[in-house]
Design a protein around this motif. Structure first.
Motif, PDB file in Angstrom:
ATOM      1  N   GLN A  28       0.836  -1.209   0.000  1.00 42.35           N
ATOM      2  CA  GLN A  28       0.000   0.000   0.000  1.00 42.35           C
ATOM      3  C   GLN A  28       0.868   1.256   0.000  1.00 42.35           C
ATOM      4  O   GLN A  28       0.575   2.236  -0.690  1.00 42.35           O
ATOM      5  N   GLY A  29       1.927   1.245   0.769  1.00 40.98           N
ATOM      6  CA  GLY A  29       2.838   2.387   0.803  1.00 40.98           C
ATOM      7  C   GLY A  29       3.518   2.609  -0.547  1.00 40.98           C
ATOM      8  O   GLY A  29       3.612   3.742  -1.027  1.00 40.98           O
ATOM      9  N   ALA A  31       2.389   1.607  -3.438  1.00 44.95           N
ATOM     10  CA  ALA A  31       1.356   2.020  -4.394  1.00 44.95           C
ATOM     11  C   ALA A  31       1.106   3.521  -4.292  1.00 44.95           C
ATOM     12  O   ALA A  31       0.965   4.207  -5.312  1.00 44.95           O
ATOM     13  N   GLY A  32       1.067   4.042  -3.080  1.00 44.97           N
ATOM     14  CA  GLY A  32       0.908   5.477  -2.897  1.00 44.97           C
ATOM     15  C   GLY A  32       2.084   6.248  -3.484  1.00 44.97           C
ATOM     16  O   GLY A  32       1.909   7.263  -4.160  1.00 44.97           O
ATOM     17  N   PHE A  33       3.281   5.754  -3.243  1.00 43.65           N
ATOM     18  CA  PHE A  33       4.488   6.380  -3.780  1.00 43.65           C
ATOM     19  C   PHE A  33       4.483   6.360  -5.306  1.00 43.65           C
ATOM     20  O   PHE A  33       4.887   7.321  -5.958  1.00 43.65           O
ATOM     21  N   LEU A  34       4.009   5.249  -5.876  1.00 44.62           N
ATOM     22  CA  LEU A  34       3.987   5.075  -7.333  1.00 44.62           C
ATOM     23  C   LEU A  34       2.748   5.674  -7.983  1.00 44.62           C
ATOM     24  O   LEU A  34       2.618   5.667  -9.203  1.00 44.62           O
ATOM     25  N   ASP A  35       1.810   6.148  -7.165  1.00 49.03           N
ATOM     26  CA  ASP A  35       0.565   6.756  -7.636  1.00 49.03           C
ATOM     27  C   ASP A  35      -0.256   5.794  -8.492  1.00 49.03           C
ATOM     28  O   ASP A  35      -0.718   6.131  -9.590  1.00 49.03           O
ATOM     29  N   VAL A  36      -0.423   4.581  -7.980  1.00 44.96           N
ATOM     30  CA  VAL A  36      -1.217   3.551  -8.646  1.00 44.96           C
ATOM     31  C   VAL A  36      -1.867   2.696  -7.560  1.00 44.96           C
ATOM     32  O   VAL A  36      -1.266   2.497  -6.504  1.00 44.96           O
ATOM     33  N   PRO A  37      -3.089   2.205  -7.760  1.00 43.48           N
ATOM     34  CA  PRO A  37      -3.671   1.307  -6.746  1.00 43.48           C
ATOM     35  C   PRO A  37      -2.882   0.004  -6.672  1.00 43.48           C
ATOM     36  O   PRO A  37      -2.352  -0.465  -7.679  1.00 43.48           O
ATOM     37  N   SER A  38      -2.828  -0.579  -5.486  1.00 42.21           N
ATOM     38  CA  SER A  38      -2.086  -1.835  -5.315  1.00 42.21           C
ATOM     39  C   SER A  38      -2.845  -3.044  -5.839  1.00 42.21           C
ATOM     40  O   SER A  38      -2.245  -4.069  -6.147  1.00 42.21           O
ATOM     41  N   GLY A  39      -4.157  -2.942  -5.883  1.00 35.98           N
ATOM     42  CA  GLY A  39      -4.959  -4.104  -6.252  1.00 35.98           C
ATOM     43  C   GLY A  39      -5.232  -5.028  -5.079  1.00 35.98           C
ATOM     44  O   GLY A  39      -5.821  -6.085  -5.239  1.00 35.98           O
ATOM     45  N   LEU A  40      -4.823  -4.635  -3.893  1.00 41.81           N
ATOM     46  CA  LEU A  40      -5.043  -5.418  -2.674  1.00 41.81           C
ATOM     47  C   LEU A  40      -6.117  -4.734  -1.845  1.00 41.81           C
ATOM     48  O   LEU A  40      -6.000  -3.556  -1.530  1.00 41.81           O
ATOM     49  N   GLN A  45     -12.182 -10.567   7.323  1.00 44.28           N
ATOM     50  CA  GLN A  45     -11.689 -11.773   7.991  1.00 44.28           C
ATOM     51  C   GLN A  45     -10.191 -11.698   8.308  1.00 44.28           C
ATOM     52  O   GLN A  45      -9.658 -12.574   8.972  1.00 44.28           O
ATOM     53  N   GLY A  46      -9.515 -10.666   7.800  1.00 41.90           N
ATOM     54  CA  GLY A  46      -8.076 -10.539   8.055  1.00 41.90           C
ATOM     55  C   GLY A  46      -7.264 -11.174   6.955  1.00 41.90           C
ATOM     56  O   GLY A  46      -6.755 -12.271   7.101  1.00 41.90           O
ATOM     57  N   GLY A  47      -7.173 -10.530   5.856  1.00 40.98           N
ATOM     58  CA  GLY A  47      -6.422 -10.979   4.693  1.00 40.98           C
ATOM     59  C   GLY A  47      -6.637  -9.953   3.605  1.00 40.98           C
ATOM     60  O   GLY A  47      -7.063  -8.833   3.877  1.00 40.98           O
ATOM     61  N   CYS A  48      -6.358 -10.333   2.367  1.00 44.05           N
ATOM     62  CA  CYS A  48      -6.545  -9.413   1.239  1.00 44.05           C
ATOM     63  C   CYS A  48      -7.124 -10.149   0.043  1.00 44.05           C
ATOM     64  O   CYS A  48      -6.720 -11.271  -0.258  1.00 44.05           O
ATOM     65  N   GLU A  53      -6.128  -7.438 -12.394  1.00 44.57           N
ATOM     66  CA  GLU A  53      -5.739  -6.362 -13.306  1.00 44.57           C
ATOM     67  C   GLU A  53      -5.010  -5.236 -12.588  1.00 44.57           C
ATOM     68  O   GLU A  53      -3.962  -4.771 -13.035  1.00 44.57           O
ATOM     69  N   MET A  54      -5.590  -4.784 -11.493  1.00 42.84           N
ATOM     70  CA  MET A  54      -4.957  -3.687 -10.755  1.00 42.84           C
ATOM     71  C   MET A  54      -3.619  -4.122 -10.161  1.00 42.84           C
ATOM     72  O   MET A  54      -2.655  -3.353 -10.155  1.00 42.84           O
ATOM     73  N   PHE A  55      -3.565  -5.360  -9.667  1.00 45.89           N
ATOM     74  CA  PHE A  55      -2.322  -5.845  -9.071  1.00 45.89           C
ATOM     75  C   PHE A  55      -1.235  -5.946 -10.136  1.00 45.89           C
ATOM     76  O   PHE A  55      -0.083  -5.591  -9.896  1.00 45.89           O
ATOM     77  N   GLN A  56      -1.591  -6.403 -11.327  1.00 42.24           N
ATOM     78  CA  GLN A  56      -0.602  -6.484 -12.400  1.00 42.24           C
ATOM     79  C   GLN A  56      -0.062  -5.093 -12.740  1.00 42.24           C
ATOM     80  O   GLN A  56       1.141  -4.920 -12.926  1.00 42.24           O
ATOM     81  N   ALA A  57      -0.943  -4.102 -12.814  1.00 36.97           N
ATOM     82  CA  ALA A  57      -0.505  -2.733 -13.094  1.00 36.97           C
ATOM     83  C   ALA A  57       0.439  -2.235 -11.988  1.00 36.97           C
ATOM     84  O   ALA A  57       1.444  -1.567 -12.274  1.00 36.97           O
ATOM     85  N   PHE A  58       0.121  -2.574 -10.739  1.00 37.08           N
ATOM     86  CA  PHE A  58       0.984  -2.201  -9.621  1.00 37.08           C
ATOM     87  C   PHE A  58       2.360  -2.852  -9.753  1.00 37.08           C
ATOM     88  O   PHE A  58       3.397  -2.189  -9.617  1.00 37.08           O
TER      89      PHE A  58
END
Length: 119
Positions: A28-29, A31-40, A45-48, A53-58
């Motif tokens: 997440q950090g 992704a913020g630095f890279l200015d793109v969503p992480s996809g996570l 329940q405690g997980g992700c 698609e978004m994760f691949q872009a990240f």
């Protein structure tokens, strides 16, 4: 206690609670630095959940940072997150193109790490 990363009802990584939380926080950090969503997306329940698609872009953007710098500190900081992300991306059915000079190093580390990332 575990921290699963799931994509389309499939567990990509059944991380230990602390390992999973740390990875998700670092992603997440970055992704913020890279200015793109992480996809996570954290789950109640405690997980992700992993959006492929978004994760691949990240991961592509993270690799772009890794590949474009000669700063060894920045490359070192990015490498651990990148390699873990590449394992998850592979398991989600995604892929990115690596520069020939990066293939041997990243694939070797990725293969070693993947064996310790339980599914």
């Amino acid at each position: 206690m575990s921290y699963p990363f799931e994509h389309d009802d499939e567990t990509l990584w059944d991380a230990g609670y602390h390992s999973g939380q740390l990875y998700a926080s670092l992603a997440q950090g970055a992704a913020g630095f890279l200015d793109v969503p992480s996809g996570l997306t954290p789950t109640p329940q405690g997980g992700c959940d992993v959006d492929g698609e978004m994760f691949q872009a990240f991961v592509e953007r993270l690799y772009g940072l890794y590949a474009s710098t000669t700063n060894e500190v920045l490359r070192g900081l990015a490498q651990g997150l990148l390699v873990t992300s590449l394992v998850l991306l592979d398991r989600a059915g995604g892929t990115i193109t690596l520069r020939p000079e990066d293939v041997a190093v990243l694939d070797g580390v990725k293969s070693t790490l993947a064996r310790s990332m339980a599914v």
